[in-house]
Design a protein around this motif. Structure first.
Motif, mmCIF file in Angstrom:
data_model
loop_
_atom_site.group_PDB
_atom_site.id
_atom_site.type_symbol
_atom_site.label_atom_id
_atom_site.label_comp_id
_atom_site.label_asym_id
_atom_site.label_seq_id
_atom_site.Cartn_x
_atom_site.Cartn_y
_atom_site.Cartn_z
ATOM 1 N N GLU A 240 -25.271 10.807 28.043
ATOM 2 C CA GLU A 240 -25.959 12.124 28.215
ATOM 3 C C GLU A 240 -27.287 12.435 27.427
ATOM 4 O OE1 GLU A 240 -24.993 16.950 28.126
ATOM 5 O OE2 GLU A 240 -24.139 15.899 26.618
ATOM 6 N N PHE A 241 -28.396 12.630 28.197
ATOM 7 C CA PHE A 241 -29.514 12.757 27.426
ATOM 8 C C PHE A 241 -29.949 14.470 27.539
ATOM 9 C CE2 PHE A 241 -30.159 8.255 28.571
ATOM 10 C CZ PHE A 241 -30.904 7.559 27.777
ATOM 11 N N ARG A 242 -30.249 14.698 26.307
ATOM 12 C CA ARG A 242 -30.504 16.264 26.362
ATOM 13 C C ARG A 242 -31.816 16.446 25.280
ATOM 14 N NH1 ARG A 242 -26.618 19.415 28.121
ATOM 15 N NH2 ARG A 242 -27.505 21.491 27.207
ATOM 16 N N PRO A 243 -32.446 17.651 25.660
ATOM 17 C CA PRO A 243 -33.548 18.021 24.811
ATOM 18 C C PRO A 243 -33.122 18.212 23.572
ATOM 19 C CG PRO A 243 -33.791 19.132 26.744
ATOM 20 C CD PRO A 243 -32.348 18.309 26.867
ATOM 21 N N GLY A 244 -33.567 17.870 22.293
ATOM 22 C CA GLY A 244 -33.145 18.189 21.027
ATOM 23 C C GLY A 244 -33.328 16.796 20.214
ATOM 24 N N GLY A 245 -32.701 17.118 18.939
ATOM 25 C CA GLY A 245 -32.685 16.026 17.862
ATOM 26 C C GLY A 245 -31.544 15.585 17.469
ATOM 27 N N HIS A 246 -31.041 14.963 16.281
ATOM 28 C CA HIS A 246 -30.150 14.395 15.542
ATOM 29 C C HIS A 246 -28.935 15.565 15.569
ATOM 30 C CE1 HIS A 246 -28.394 11.043 13.548
ATOM 31 N NE2 HIS A 246 -28.001 11.941 12.669
ATOM 32 N N GLU A 247 -28.140 15.895 16.389
ATOM 33 C CA GLU A 247 -27.101 16.757 16.406
ATOM 34 C C GLU A 247 -26.137 16.587 17.430
ATOM 35 O OE1 GLU A 247 -28.648 20.843 17.799
ATOM 36 O OE2 GLU A 247 -30.415 19.718 18.251
ATOM 37 N N ILE A 248 -25.078 17.738 17.312
ATOM 38 C CA ILE A 248 -23.984 17.480 18.112
ATOM 39 C C ILE A 248 -24.370 18.782 19.303
ATOM 40 C CG2 ILE A 248 -21.681 18.390 18.644
ATOM 41 C CD1 ILE A 248 -21.492 15.451 17.456
ATOM 42 N N PHE A 249 -24.284 18.380 20.557
ATOM 43 C CA PHE A 249 -24.769 19.257 21.667
ATOM 44 C C PHE A 249 -23.553 20.018 21.973
ATOM 45 C CE2 PHE A 249 -28.281 16.159 21.482
ATOM 46 C CZ PHE A 249 -29.363 16.822 21.305
ATOM 47 N N ALA A 250 -22.340 19.394 22.003
ATOM 48 C CA ALA A 250 -21.023 19.975 22.381
ATOM 49 C C ALA A 250 -21.127 20.417 23.652
ATOM 50 C CB ALA A 250 -20.729 21.151 21.529
ATOM 51 N N GLU B 188 -19.640 28.243 8.367
ATOM 52 C CA GLU B 188 -21.171 27.752 8.193
ATOM 53 C C GLU B 188 -21.297 26.774 9.134
ATOM 54 O OE1 GLU B 188 -21.562 26.449 4.032
ATOM 55 O OE2 GLU B 188 -20.742 28.300 3.173
ATOM 56 N N LYS B 189 -22.017 26.780 10.009
ATOM 57 C CA LYS B 189 -22.478 25.907 11.100
ATOM 58 C C LYS B 189 -23.648 25.032 10.289
ATOM 59 C CE LYS B 189 -21.040 27.897 15.441
ATOM 60 N NZ LYS B 189 -21.387 28.294 16.635
ATOM 61 N N THR B 190 -22.891 23.776 9.705
ATOM 62 C CA THR B 190 -23.778 22.949 8.877
ATOM 63 C C THR B 190 -24.806 22.124 9.982
ATOM 64 O OG1 THR B 190 -22.009 22.429 7.595
ATOM 65 C CG2 THR B 190 -23.627 20.980 7.363
ATOM 66 N N LYS B 191 -26.042 22.181 9.690
ATOM 67 C CA LYS B 191 -27.142 21.533 10.368
ATOM 68 C C LYS B 191 -26.532 20.068 10.816
ATOM 69 C CE LYS B 191 -31.799 19.829 9.878
ATOM 70 N NZ LYS B 191 -33.040 19.705 9.061
ATOM 71 N N PHE B 192 -26.956 19.808 12.085
ATOM 72 C CA PHE B 192 -26.594 18.765 12.836
ATOM 73 C C PHE B 192 -25.231 18.898 13.508
ATOM 74 C CE2 PHE B 192 -28.860 16.653 9.238
ATOM 75 C CZ PHE B 192 -30.030 16.732 9.731
ATOM 76 N N TYR B 193 -24.350 19.316 12.836
ATOM 77 C CA TYR B 193 -22.921 19.425 13.313
ATOM 78 C C TYR B 193 -22.404 20.416 14.106
ATOM 79 C CZ TYR B 193 -22.485 15.668 9.631
ATOM 80 O OH TYR B 193 -22.790 14.529 8.976
ATOM 81 N N ASN B 194 -22.988 21.650 13.885
ATOM 82 C CA ASN B 194 -22.791 22.731 14.656
ATOM 83 C C ASN B 194 -21.372 22.972 14.809
ATOM 84 O OD1 ASN B 194 -25.399 23.320 15.466
ATOM 85 N ND2 ASN B 194 -25.422 21.678 16.659
ATOM 86 N N SER B 195 -20.423 22.752 13.453
ATOM 87 C CA SER B 195 -19.057 22.913 13.388
ATOM 88 C C SER B 195 -18.119 22.625 14.776
ATOM 89 C CB SER B 195 -18.818 24.523 13.373
ATOM 90 O OG SER B 195 -19.359 24.963 12.010
ATOM 91 N N PHE B 196 -18.672 21.238 15.239
ATOM 92 C CA PHE B 196 -17.989 20.941 16.346
ATOM 93 C C PHE B 196 -16.575 20.799 16.262
ATOM 94 C CE2 PHE B 196 -18.775 16.634 14.658
ATOM 95 C CZ PHE B 196 -17.825 15.683 15.047
ATOM 96 N N GLY B 197 -16.084 20.363 15.185
ATOM 97 C CA GLY B 197 -14.655 20.347 15.063
ATOM 98 C C GLY B 197 -13.848 21.607 15.112
ATOM 99 N N ALA B 198 -14.485 22.910 14.396
ATOM 100 C CA ALA B 198 -13.704 23.929 14.664
ATOM 101 C C ALA B 198 -14.061 24.579 16.184
ATOM 102 C CB ALA B 198 -14.765 24.840 13.739
#
Length: 766
Positions: free
Chosen positions: A740-750, A550-560
């Motif tokens: 790092e500035f990236r297009p997008g919102g409150h999230e992990i871009f990884a 489950e790629k939870t909103k914002f986090y994108n399962s960055f630990g996994a």
């Protein structure tokens, strides 16, 4: 070697287990740990445990604070010398630190409202203001007695009373004092109404009581609303002293006014007599009172008894007397912030209730014991439902007074618009505090003048006193945990490349650390790999970070995702979960000189202690990466815990002091429920650039989505530029920091962050 073999066997066993549900792994602990059999919500149990810890510490605080006092009662001079460090610390935590301007009092008049508002029994009542701080006046009423004054008095109403209430109301104790020959100043206090709490420019308002609204921003800047109002009282003392220095000065207050009278007399020896009405009592439940009474470290050193001690040997009068049960109606009450207003919210919980007789008596007993004297007032004053003034008059004039209540009827008077007066007082304090924020960068630069930048190891050494101050006086330092780690684990994931375990570790009685560990399956015997500690945000859980399904909103399962790349990953549970339940930890902790991060720091330290024992972990390569509240953790914990070799702040980095204090910033915390965000005097010492000073010369990175509502690019770039200047220009290590500035919102871009980890940790398995 035996531990390594056990580790390899364990990994081989797990590699042949098919993917199944979390529940079926409950009996599989890691080697060297006990099975984790605890059921229920571990996050809630964590928060409950911290509450239990703080409740014990609050109950023990009267005994514990004795260590901060070295009382010498051998003479008045010896006593004052012995308590002068305590008085100085009280002045600091109340924020009574700004130099007052020269004393000056003016009459307030206009075409439709003359300065003289009434004349009663020969006493003249004037509308006045007096100078306090640059741009800040006290405002209220001055009562001149019929004859030559015999004493000077500041009579302080409760916050939700107007000055007129104690001059012309049902209990006109200020007027009664004037009828007996006292010159009296009655100040206006900021009220708990919420009409003004917001921004006219943004057309956005809150339900924060006006006292909370001012207090929040002031607290971040090392001031308190109570401290501001004490300054107004002491400025009145300044004016009295300039007029007739030989006259005795007294202060008498009811409710919030009683609190301010006690603080003022504790700080200023020019006050000869103080009377505290409807405030004296136990404060161990300060977290249940309005947040404008929150004072950093207060109960760490000062209960009401200790404040009363600072008035010694001057006279302190308690009303109602602690030895006579009083009518609860004597106490001002307040049900708490108004709720249900459309578009208005964010206020901290809190209420005012009557102090029980036992609470008043308990603190009086302690105060007398500290003073080394026997009870003196048990037969003097009978507790009632009105402010007794006769004992006060006798003490300040040296003459006995009739104990009957004044029969002065309510007097006709010309009304000066109290709403306009309240707005002037409110606007002045807001403007003064906003200027403190705007000037704070220069204050921080002066504070940091001792830091040495050449070479990087000299920088780190010179930062140690700052690190110590940050830990002890900003975050709040808990004692070093001394018990065993006592790790308990159970398997909850079995993925193609890694295996996952829930972990608990002991910190203090009732306080534990909890998280999820992800271990790669391709670890070779004797191999050491880097660890990335991946931190969730507000109301989050470790599984938000680690669950690959489950790629939870914002986090994108960055630990996994990092575990898939071969890193060892640990995802801690931080205790900022369950809304008000966790935020009240701050309210309980602050008076003990503690914050939520006091516990988070120790939990992370215990986590690193344990991670370092694992056979596959490279103890020199344990990095931190957090989003949102996890980004707040990325600024604070690695600043203290130097074993984090690297830190990445995502979705949080900001011109932090401005975000917390600014009254006209749409995404600022002045408009939200996060009253847990306010850290005492942070604005004078550590913005995010200065926290990064404590991380340097270790690698540091910021991850920022252009449309992330936590801030705006310009503010974030401005604050980060100071960090870039430190790393690139002063320390000559430009490759160790980036944003790092990236297009997008409150999230992990990884993206860039993963590259940053690979660069500074080394790609795992290579």
């Amino acid at each position: 070697m035996r531990d390594v073999l056990k580790w390899i066997v364990c990994l081989l066993v797990f590699s042949v287990i098919s993917v199944t549900s979390v529940a079926s792994f409950g009996a599989e602990p890691l080697p060297g740990t006990k099975p984790l059999t605890e059921t229920g919500d571990l996050a809630r149990k964590m928060v409950d445990g911290i509450h239990a810890y703080l409740d014990r510490e609050l109950a023990a605080s009267p005994t514990n604070r004795k260590q901060h006092w070295k009382i010498d009662l051998s003479s008045p001079e010896a006593f004052q010398k012995s308590v002068s460090p305590n008085r100085a610390r009280l002045q600091k935590i109340l924020g009574v630190v700004d130099a007052r301007v020269a004393p000056n009092l003016e009459y307030i008049a206009g075409p439709d409202h003359p300065a003289l508002v009434a004349e009663v029994a020969g006493c003249k009542v004037y509308a006045v203001r007096w100078a306090v701080l640059p741009g800040v006046d006290g405002e209220g009423l001055l009562i001149e007695p019929a004859g030559k004054p015999v004493a000077n008095v500041i009579a302080v109403p409760h916050a939700d009373q107007t000055p007129e209430a104690i001059v012309f109301g049902s209990d006109p104790f200020a007027l009664d004092l004037a009828r007996e020959g006292c010159r009296v100043i009655v100040p206006t206090l900021i009220s708990r109404d919420d009409t003004l709490s917001g921004s006219a420019r943004l057309n956005r308002y809150t339900n924060l009581p006006q006292r909370e609204y001012v207090h929040r921003m002031a607290y971040e800047m090392g001031r308190t609303l109570a401290g501001y109002e004490v300054q107004k009282i002491l400025a009145a003392v300044d004016w009295f002293s300039a007029q007739s220095a030989k006259l005795p000065v007294g202060v008498i207050g009811y409710g919030d006014g009683g609190m301010l009278a006690l603080y003022s007399a504790a700080l200023d020896e020019r006050i000869h007599v103080a009377q505290v009405s409807a405030y004296f009592g136990r404060r161990e439940k300060l977290a249940e009172e309005p947040i404008d009474r929150n004072v950093w470290g207060l109960l760490h050193e000062f209960g009401v008894a200790e404040l009363g001690l600072l008035v010694h040997p001057r006279e302190l009068i308690l009303d109602p007397a602690p030895f006579e049960k009083c009518d609860p109606k004597f106490w001002p009450t307040w049900a708490g912030p108004v709720t249900g207003k459309p578009g208005r919210g964010g206020a901290a919980p809190g209420s005012l209730t009557a102090q029980p007789y036992e609470a008043v008596n308990h603190e009086a007993e302690r105060m007398y014991a500290l003073r080394g004297i026997k009870h003196q007032w048990s037969e003097r004053v009978k507790g009632g439902i009105e402010v007794d003034r006769n004992h006060f008059l006798a003490a300040i004039t040296g003459q006995k007074h009739d104990e009957k209540k004044s029969d002065t009827p309510a007097a006709p008077h010309k009304v000066h618009d109290p709403a306009a007066r309240q707005k002037r007082q409110f606007d002045q304090l807001v403007a003064f505090t906003q200027k403190l924020w705007r000037d704070s960068e220069f204050v921080r630069k002066a504070y940091w003048k001792s830091a040495n930048t050449a070479p990087p190891d000299a920088w780190e050494k010179s930062c140690e006193p700052y690190r110590q101050y940050f830990h002890e006086d900003v975050i709040g330092k808990l004692p070093e945990p001394t018990g065993a780690l006592n790790p308990h684990t159970r398997q909850i994931y079995d993925e193609p490349k890694w295996t996952g375990y829930e972990v608990t570790l002991d910190v203090y009685p009732d306080v534990f650390a909890y998280g999820v560990l992800l271990l790669p399956k391709d670890l070779k015997p004797g191999e050491k790999r880097p660890v990335v500690v991946c931190q969730h945000g507000l109301e989050g859980r470790p599984t938000d970070v680690t669950n690959p399904k489950e790629k939870t909103k914002f986090y994108n399962s960055f630990g996994a995702a990092l575990a898939d790349r071969g890193y060892i990953v640990y995802a801690p549970q931080n205790p900022y979960i369950f809304e008000t339940h966790f935020r009240q930890l701050l309210r309980k902790g602050n008076p003990l000189k503690l914050s939520l991060f006091s516990f988070i720091v120790r939990q992370h330290q215990r986590t690193i202690d344990w991670l370092e024992t694992l056979p596959g972990v490279d103890p020199k390569k344990i990095a931190f990466y957090g989003l949102s509240y996890g980004g707040k953790t990325a600024m604070r914990v690695p600043a203290i815990e130097k074993r984090y070799c690297l830190s990445i702040c995502s979705g949080d980095f900001n011109e932090w002091v401005g975000k917390v204090v600014a009254a006209d910033l749409p995404m600022g915390y002045m408009f939200t429920r996060e009253y847990d965000m306010y850290e005492f005097d942070l604005g004078s010492t550590f913005n995010y650039a200065e926290m990064a000073n404590l991380i340097a010369p270790r690698p540091f990175m910021v991850e920022r989505g252009h449309d992330d509502g936590v801030g705006i690019d310009e503010m974030i770039a401005y604050e980060y530029a100071k960090i870039r200047y430190l790393y690139a220009n002063r320390l000559k290590i430009p490759d160790r920091t980036t944003i790092e500035f990236r297009p997008g919102g409150h999230e992990i871009f990884a993206k860039g962050t993963f590259d940053f980890l690979d660069k500074h940790l080394g790609k795992p398995g290579q």
